[in-house]
Design a protein around this motif. Structure first.
Motif, PDB file in Angstrom:
ATOM      1  N   PHE A 162     -26.470  22.605  27.877  1.00 31.18           N
ATOM      2  CA  PHE A 162     -25.613  21.571  27.644  1.00 31.18           C
ATOM      3  C   PHE A 162     -24.533  22.303  26.959  1.00 31.18           C
ATOM      4  O   PHE A 162     -24.678  23.250  26.124  1.00 31.18           O
ATOM      5  N   ILE A 163     -23.282  22.369  27.288  1.00 31.97           N
ATOM      6  CA  ILE A 163     -21.951  23.236  27.004  1.00 31.97           C
ATOM      7  C   ILE A 163     -21.208  22.302  26.343  1.00 31.97           C
ATOM      8  O   ILE A 163     -20.532  21.324  26.968  1.00 31.97           O
ATOM      9  N   GLU A 164     -20.968  22.613  25.176  1.00 34.67           N
ATOM     10  CA  GLU A 164     -19.956  21.832  24.177  1.00 34.67           C
ATOM     11  C   GLU A 164     -18.335  22.471  24.783  1.00 34.67           C
ATOM     12  O   GLU A 164     -18.257  23.549  24.782  1.00 34.67           O
ATOM     13  N   GLN A 165     -17.583  21.207  24.808  1.00 35.86           N
ATOM     14  CA  GLN A 165     -16.191  21.673  25.325  1.00 35.86           C
ATOM     15  C   GLN A 165     -15.173  21.719  23.902  1.00 35.86           C
ATOM     16  O   GLN A 165     -13.937  22.217  24.509  1.00 35.86           O
ATOM     17  N   ALA A 166     -15.383  21.343  22.851  1.00 35.02           N
ATOM     18  CA  ALA A 166     -14.537  21.620  21.778  1.00 35.02           C
ATOM     19  C   ALA A 166     -14.846  22.498  20.861  1.00 35.02           C
ATOM     20  O   ALA A 166     -13.950  22.901  20.068  1.00 35.02           O
ATOM     21  N   ARG A 167     -15.690  23.180  21.177  1.00 39.95           N
ATOM     22  CA  ARG A 167     -16.112  24.554  20.159  1.00 39.95           C
ATOM     23  C   ARG A 167     -17.234  25.406  20.991  1.00 39.95           C
ATOM     24  O   ARG A 167     -18.032  24.743  21.983  1.00 39.95           O
ATOM     25  N   ILE A 168     -17.270  26.602  20.807  1.00 38.08           N
ATOM     26  CA  ILE A 168     -18.265  27.337  21.341  1.00 38.08           C
ATOM     27  C   ILE A 168     -19.724  26.980  20.771  1.00 38.08           C
ATOM     28  O   ILE A 168     -20.157  27.319  19.747  1.00 38.08           O
ATOM     29  N   GLU A 169     -20.401  26.444  21.799  1.00 40.36           N
ATOM     30  CA  GLU A 169     -21.902  26.024  21.446  1.00 40.36           C
ATOM     31  C   GLU A 169     -22.653  25.589  22.687  1.00 40.36           C
ATOM     32  O   GLU A 169     -22.275  24.775  23.489  1.00 40.36           O
ATOM     33  N   ILE A 170     -23.365  26.326  22.895  1.00 46.98           N
ATOM     34  CA  ILE A 170     -24.363  26.226  24.184  1.00 46.98           C
ATOM     35  C   ILE A 170     -25.756  26.099  23.852  1.00 46.98           C
ATOM     36  O   ILE A 170     -26.446  26.692  23.233  1.00 46.98           O
ATOM     37  N   GLU A 171     -26.427  24.894  24.144  1.00 43.79           N
ATOM     38  CA  GLU A 171     -27.737  24.411  23.711  1.00 43.79           C
ATOM     39  C   GLU A 171     -28.435  24.597  25.205  1.00 43.79           C
ATOM     40  O   GLU A 171     -28.510  23.870  26.196  1.00 43.79           O
TER      41      GLU A 171
END
Length: 69
Positions: A12-21
């Protein structure tokens, strides 16, 4: 997704901040996960023997400025 036996990885890749789960199935069938929040991190996909720098995933993406808390 969790019950599909052939599925070994979910990202899961967040598009509004750097965060990959990154969720991955362990050999015993249970799911584990890691969260990447730094451009210098490396996403390591053991199931396909692949490493992807987080900086490459977010290359060209304009992220909103996050306020300092």
């Amino acid at each position: 997704y969790w019950k599909v036996p052939s599925l070994t990885d979910l990202i899961f890749i967040e598009q509004a901040r750097i965060e990959i789960e990154y969720w991955f199935r362990q050999p015993n069938g249970k799911w584990d996960h890691t969260i990447l929040e730094n451009r210098d991190d490396i996403l390591k996909l053991e199931s396909v023997n692949c490493e992807i720098p987080v900086s490459e995933i977010y290359a060209g993406v304009e992220l909103p400025v996050q306020p300092n808390l």
